[in-house]
Scaffold this motif. Structure first.
Motif, PDB file in Angstrom:
ATOM      1  N   ASN A   1      68.396  70.499  21.300  1.00 34.20           N
ATOM      2  CA  ASN A   1      67.268  69.718  20.778  1.00 34.20           C
ATOM      3  C   ASN A   1      65.950  70.482  20.950  1.00 34.20           C
ATOM      4  O   ASN A   1      65.102  70.486  20.052  1.00 34.20           O
ATOM      5  CB  ASN A   1      67.174  68.365  21.481  1.00 34.20           C
TER       6      ASN A   1
ATOM      7  N   ARG B   1      65.599  73.729  21.175  1.00 34.61           N
ATOM      8  CA  ARG B   1      65.621  74.877  20.273  1.00 34.61           C
ATOM      9  C   ARG B   1      65.247  74.448  18.852  1.00 34.61           C
ATOM     10  O   ARG B   1      64.429  75.093  18.186  1.00 34.61           O
ATOM     11  CB  ARG B   1      66.997  75.546  20.284  1.00 34.61           C
ATOM     12  N   SER B   2      65.815  73.355  18.371  1.00 27.97           N
ATOM     13  CA  SER B   2      65.502  72.910  17.003  1.00 27.97           C
ATOM     14  C   SER B   2      64.047  72.444  16.904  1.00 27.97           C
ATOM     15  O   SER B   2      63.385  72.678  15.887  1.00 27.97           O
ATOM     16  CB  SER B   2      66.462  71.809  16.561  1.00 27.97           C
ATOM     17  N   ARG B   3      63.541  71.816  17.963  1.00 28.39           N
ATOM     18  CA  ARG B   3      62.135  71.383  17.945  1.00 28.39           C
ATOM     19  C   ARG B   3      61.215  72.599  17.861  1.00 28.39           C
ATOM     20  O   ARG B   3      60.249  72.608  17.097  1.00 28.39           O
ATOM     21  CB  ARG B   3      61.796  70.579  19.202  1.00 28.39           C
ATOM     22  N   ASN B   4      61.504  73.646  18.643  1.00 29.16           N
ATOM     23  CA  ASN B   4      60.667  74.844  18.617  1.00 29.16           C
ATOM     24  C   ASN B   4      60.775  75.599  17.293  1.00 29.16           C
ATOM     25  O   ASN B   4      59.834  76.254  16.869  1.00 29.16           O
ATOM     26  CB  ASN B   4      61.014  75.771  19.786  1.00 29.16           C
ATOM     27  N   GLU B   5      61.938  75.503  16.635  1.00 26.15           N
ATOM     28  CA  GLU B   5      62.075  76.123  15.314  1.00 26.15           C
ATOM     29  C   GLU B   5      61.287  75.350  14.264  1.00 26.15           C
ATOM     30  O   GLU B   5      60.664  75.935  13.386  1.00 26.15           O
ATOM     31  CB  GLU B   5      63.548  76.209  14.917  1.00 26.15           C
ATOM     32  N   ASP B   6      61.331  74.005  14.358  1.00 20.95           N
ATOM     33  CA  ASP B   6      60.615  73.168  13.393  1.00 20.95           C
ATOM     34  C   ASP B   6      59.104  73.150  13.638  1.00 20.95           C
ATOM     35  O   ASP B   6      58.319  73.063  12.699  1.00 20.95           O
ATOM     36  CB  ASP B   6      61.148  71.740  13.439  1.00 20.95           C
ATOM     37  N   HIS B   7      58.715  73.186  14.915  1.00 20.68           N
ATOM     38  CA  HIS B   7      57.296  73.099  15.283  1.00 20.68           C
ATOM     39  C   HIS B   7      56.965  74.197  16.300  1.00 20.68           C
ATOM     40  O   HIS B   7      56.823  73.923  17.494  1.00 20.68           O
ATOM     41  CB  HIS B   7      56.969  71.730  15.877  1.00 20.68           C
TER      42      HIS B   7
END
Length: 163
Positions: A136, A138-144
């Protein structure tokens, strides 16, 4: 056949009849003798600056003509010098936090230089390890990515303030 030659000086100052409508809006009176200027967005930066100077001069002249004293400019609070021992770290830390509450990404690092560089490496490695374990995050840092950068600086700031 074209325009007739002006017969008087007044004729020379008039706008040519071929324009039809005056391209600039007519100035309107807005109290105290101020007139509205053309929209500033259509003017270059230099023209905007000159328009502001003209408006100030017109205001000053209107005050003088009315016999009213010019309003005083607001006096800025004098800048406080840092304490004799150096900067007031507690105040600077609180200012940085208040700034972040208002949406500004402002951080305070009391100890810059080599130690900050080493601490940044430690925080970066820790955050990479956490990201590897948490999908979660990792995906948050990729999206934002901006949120990840802000987290990095917040953690680095906390680490500096503890030491």
């Amino acid at each position: 056949t074209g325009m007739a030659a002006p017969t008087e000086i007044g004729d020379a100052l008039e706008a040519p009849k071929s324009f039809g409508k005056d391209p600039l809006p007519k100035p309107s009176v807005e109290g105290w003798g101020h007139t509205a200027a053309p929209p500033l967005k259509s003017l270059s930066a230099y023209e905007q600056k000159m328009m502001r100077r003209l408006e100030r001069a017109n205001r000053r002249a209107a005050y003088e003509a009315a016999g009213v004293p010019l309003p005083e400019k607001k006096k800025e609070a004098p800048v406080q010098s840092p304490p004799a021992g150096g900067p007031d770290h507690e105040r600077l830390i609180s200012l940085a936090r208040e700034s972040r509450e208002h949406g500004n990404l402002f951080f305070y690092f009391p100890d810059a230089g080599h130690s900050l560089k080493e601490q940044a490496k430690v925080v970066n490695e820790a955050m990479k390890d956490e990201e590897a374990l948490d999908e979660n995050l990792r995906s948050r840092n990729e999206d934002h990515p901006e949120r990840g950068v802000a987290d990095f600086f917040e953690r680095l700031e906390e680490l500096q303030q503890k030491e």
